[in-house]
Scaffold this motif. Structure first.
Motif, mmCIF file in Angstrom:
data_model
loop_
_atom_site.group_PDB
_atom_site.id
_atom_site.type_symbol
_atom_site.label_atom_id
_atom_site.label_comp_id
_atom_site.label_asym_id
_atom_site.label_seq_id
_atom_site.Cartn_x
_atom_site.Cartn_y
_atom_site.Cartn_z
ATOM 1 N N ASP A 55 -12.904 7.005 -32.575
ATOM 2 C CA ASP A 55 -11.660 7.726 -32.324
ATOM 3 C C ASP A 55 -11.275 7.555 -30.856
ATOM 4 O O ASP A 55 -12.142 7.587 -29.982
ATOM 5 C CB ASP A 55 -11.857 9.207 -32.656
ATOM 6 N N GLU A 56 -9.990 7.384 -30.621
ATOM 7 C CA GLU A 56 -9.512 7.299 -29.239
ATOM 8 C C GLU A 56 -8.936 8.634 -28.767
ATOM 9 O O GLU A 56 -8.639 8.793 -27.595
ATOM 10 C CB GLU A 56 -8.460 6.183 -29.080
ATOM 11 N N ARG A 57 -8.817 9.599 -29.675
ATOM 12 C CA ARG A 57 -8.188 10.874 -29.330
ATOM 13 C C ARG A 57 -9.204 11.890 -28.807
ATOM 14 O O ARG A 57 -10.367 11.855 -29.155
ATOM 15 C CB ARG A 57 -7.529 11.491 -30.561
ATOM 16 N N PHE A 58 -8.684 12.809 -28.009
ATOM 17 C CA PHE A 58 -9.396 14.027 -27.645
ATOM 18 C C PHE A 58 -8.595 15.182 -28.216
ATOM 19 O O PHE A 58 -7.384 15.248 -28.027
ATOM 20 C CB PHE A 58 -9.490 14.196 -26.122
ATOM 21 N N LEU A 59 -9.247 16.086 -28.924
ATOM 22 C CA LEU A 59 -8.584 17.247 -29.491
ATOM 23 C C LEU A 59 -8.976 18.496 -28.717
ATOM 24 O O LEU A 59 -10.057 18.555 -28.110
ATOM 25 C CB LEU A 59 -8.967 17.405 -30.969
ATOM 26 N N ASP A 60 -8.121 19.495 -28.751
ATOM 27 C CA ASP A 60 -8.399 20.757 -28.081
ATOM 28 C C ASP A 60 -9.698 21.349 -28.627
ATOM 29 O O ASP A 60 -9.866 21.476 -29.840
ATOM 30 C CB ASP A 60 -7.239 21.724 -28.307
ATOM 31 N N GLY A 61 -10.621 21.675 -27.743
ATOM 32 C CA GLY A 61 -11.891 22.269 -28.153
ATOM 33 C C GLY A 61 -12.998 21.279 -28.436
ATOM 34 O O GLY A 61 -14.095 21.687 -28.818
ATOM 35 N N ASP A 62 -12.736 19.968 -28.281
ATOM 36 C CA ASP A 62 -13.782 18.970 -28.507
ATOM 37 C C ASP A 62 -14.962 19.178 -27.565
ATOM 38 O O ASP A 62 -14.784 19.499 -26.386
ATOM 39 C CB ASP A 62 -13.244 17.550 -28.280
ATOM 40 N N GLN A 63 -16.159 18.970 -28.097
ATOM 41 C CA GLN A 63 -17.370 18.945 -27.293
ATOM 42 C C GLN A 63 -17.732 17.479 -27.097
ATOM 43 O O GLN A 63 -17.684 16.702 -28.053
ATOM 44 C CB GLN A 63 -18.505 19.672 -28.013
ATOM 45 N N THR A 64 -18.066 17.090 -25.880
ATOM 46 C CA THR A 64 -18.415 15.695 -25.625
ATOM 47 C C THR A 64 -19.849 15.604 -25.113
ATOM 48 O O THR A 64 -20.329 16.475 -24.394
ATOM 49 C CB THR A 64 -17.458 15.036 -24.609
ATOM 50 N N TYR A 65 -20.502 14.528 -25.509
ATOM 51 C CA TYR A 65 -21.876 14.244 -25.117
ATOM 52 C C TYR A 65 -21.953 12.762 -24.791
ATOM 53 O O TYR A 65 -21.124 11.984 -25.242
ATOM 54 C CB TYR A 65 -22.850 14.551 -26.270
ATOM 55 N N GLU A 66 -22.954 12.374 -24.019
ATOM 56 C CA GLU A 66 -23.136 10.954 -23.753
ATOM 57 C C GLU A 66 -24.591 10.570 -23.928
ATOM 58 O O GLU A 66 -25.497 11.272 -23.467
ATOM 59 C CB GLU A 66 -22.696 10.587 -22.344
ATOM 60 N N PHE A 67 -24.809 9.463 -24.628
ATOM 61 C CA PHE A 67 -26.149 8.961 -24.910
ATOM 62 C C PHE A 67 -26.144 7.450 -24.738
ATOM 63 O O PHE A 67 -25.434 6.759 -25.469
ATOM 64 C CB PHE A 67 -26.571 9.302 -26.349
ATOM 65 N N GLY A 68 -26.881 6.957 -23.783
ATOM 66 C CA GLY A 68 -27.014 5.513 -23.599
ATOM 67 C C GLY A 68 -25.699 4.786 -23.424
ATOM 68 O O GLY A 68 -25.529 3.694 -23.937
ATOM 69 N N GLY A 69 -24.758 5.389 -22.711
ATOM 70 C CA GLY A 69 -23.460 4.761 -22.492
ATOM 71 C C GLY A 69 -22.483 4.946 -23.637
ATOM 72 O O GLY A 69 -21.395 4.382 -23.628
ATOM 73 N N VAL A 70 -22.851 5.747 -24.632
ATOM 74 C CA VAL A 70 -21.985 6.007 -25.780
ATOM 75 C C VAL A 70 -21.484 7.446 -25.688
ATOM 76 O O VAL A 70 -22.279 8.380 -25.581
ATOM 77 C CB VAL A 70 -22.739 5.804 -27.110
ATOM 78 N N GLU A 71 -20.172 7.609 -25.732
ATOM 79 C CA GLU A 71 -19.587 8.938 -25.727
ATOM 80 C C GLU A 71 -19.458 9.429 -27.166
ATOM 81 O O GLU A 71 -18.952 8.722 -28.028
ATOM 82 C CB GLU A 71 -18.223 8.902 -25.052
ATOM 83 N N VAL A 72 -19.947 10.657 -27.400
ATOM 84 C CA VAL A 72 -19.921 11.271 -28.721
ATOM 85 C C VAL A 72 -19.058 12.522 -28.640
ATOM 86 O O VAL A 72 -19.197 13.322 -27.712
ATOM 87 C CB VAL A 72 -21.345 11.640 -29.192
ATOM 88 N N ILE A 73 -18.180 12.698 -29.635
ATOM 89 C CA ILE A 73 -17.288 13.849 -29.666
ATOM 90 C C ILE A 73 -17.506 14.616 -30.962
ATOM 91 O O ILE A 73 -17.621 14.028 -32.039
ATOM 92 C CB ILE A 73 -15.816 13.403 -29.580
ATOM 93 N N VAL A 74 -17.524 15.944 -30.845
ATOM 94 C CA VAL A 74 -17.614 16.830 -32.000
ATOM 95 C C VAL A 74 -16.479 17.844 -31.865
ATOM 96 O O VAL A 74 -16.321 18.468 -30.820
ATOM 97 C CB VAL A 74 -18.974 17.566 -32.048
ATOM 98 N N ASP A 75 -15.705 18.008 -32.933
ATOM 99 C CA ASP A 75 -14.579 18.944 -32.869
ATOM 100 C C ASP A 75 -15.073 20.391 -32.941
ATOM 101 O O ASP A 75 -16.207 20.659 -33.321
ATOM 102 C CB ASP A 75 -13.562 18.657 -33.981
#
Length: 116
Positions: A55-75
């Protein structure tokens, strides 16, 4: 399995093999604006199912994490269902793909794609 983040009770964790596989898939896409979104949606034989997609979007309230250069998003809505979940990637003669070990799942279906 090696895990890069030990704060497993507050968010999702991407194992080293899973992060490497996601990074390889992102490299194949050839875009630098994508991140891995992990979501929980109604459906499946147990009531809820996991969705993993770029996904290229960021939604209001998204939680972001990073692991090994990979960005992970959870709504915001999926976060409580995924707290402490570990996403791994297995590649054996018997099985290949992403697996999710979720301590919040009371039960799951045989295919492992849905839970309750």
């Amino acid at each position: 399995m090696s895990v890069q983040d030990t704060t497993t009770t507050t968010g999702v964790v991407l194992s080293d093999p899973a992060a490497a596989k996601v990074k390889a898939l992102l490299d194949q896409e050839g875009r630098d604006d994508l991140r891995l979104r992990i979501a929980v949606q109604p459906g499946g034989c147990s009531g809820l199912r996991y969705q993993l997609f770029f996904d290229e979007r960021f939604l209001d309230g998204d939680q972001t994490y990073e692991f090994g250069g990979v960005e992970v998003i959870v709504d915001r809505m999926s976060g409580p269902y995924l707290g402490g979940a570990t996403i791994d990637f297995v590649d054996t003669i018997e099985k290949q793909g992403f697996t999710i070990d979720n301590p919040n799942a009371g039960s799951s279906c045989a295919c492992g794609d849905s839970f309750s």
